[in-house]
Enzyme design. Sequence first.
Site, short mmCIF file in Angstrom:
data_model
loop_
_atom_site.label_atom_id
_atom_site.label_comp_id
_atom_site.label_asym_id
_atom_site.label_seq_id
_atom_site.Cartn_x
_atom_site.Cartn_y
_atom_site.Cartn_z
N GLY A 38 -1.67 2.79 -3.68
CA GLY A 38 -1.65 2.20 -2.35
C GLY A 38 -2.33 0.85 -2.32
CB SER A 39 -3.31 -1.21 0.54
OG SER A 39 -4.22 -0.38 1.26
CD GLU A 60 -0.06 0.26 -8.77
OE1 GLU A 60 -0.23 -0.95 -9.00
OE2 GLU A 60 0.48 0.67 -7.73
CG LEU A 61 -5.87 0.25 -5.87
CD1 LEU A 61 -7.35 -0.04 -5.62
CD2 LEU A 61 -5.33 1.19 -4.81
CB CYS A 94 2.33 -0.65 -4.78
SG CYS A 94 3.02 0.68 -5.77
#
Length: 172
Positions: A38-39, A60-61, A94
């Site tokens: 996500g963010s 995982e950003l 993303c």
Amino acid sequence: QLMIEAGIDDDLVQVTNESPEVAHQVIDRGVDKVVFTGSRAGGLAVSQSAGKACTPTIMELSGFDPAIVLDDADIDLASEALAYGLGFNGGDTCMRPCELWADTHQADALMTSLGQRVAEMPAIDADAEQVAQTKQIIEEAESRGGTVVVSSSTERSWRPALIDAGASDRLL
């Protein structure tokens, strides 16, 4: 489903919906590890919740994925793939391409082809924050010498902007 089919006990894995409240509740109940995509803001909130119990996380950003178009690329196919990536899930993913690097010999044709595809994309509903963020990115790019090729967001809708940053950079 794939984990269960692979023989992993379904009691060992829990997938939540995208609600932050549900994620925090599950983390607060106690888990062995949190995997989050996500963010940056979402990742920070999840890591703060997980950190209270020293729960490890994998995150995982990114949200800033470059695309590279080489000099022998099929321009129509490349612009079609880029447009798909820009519009996938309403642009809210993303892995949406955010930066485009193209060979100087292909750049103008690619910008024209991609510009046509982006201009034809349907606008999606957007909140004021998303529209403001898009406008800020466009203003920053223009202040650095970028030229807007396509931009048609309104106060309540969003469409990808295509900005030509010049001979050395090509930005989406």
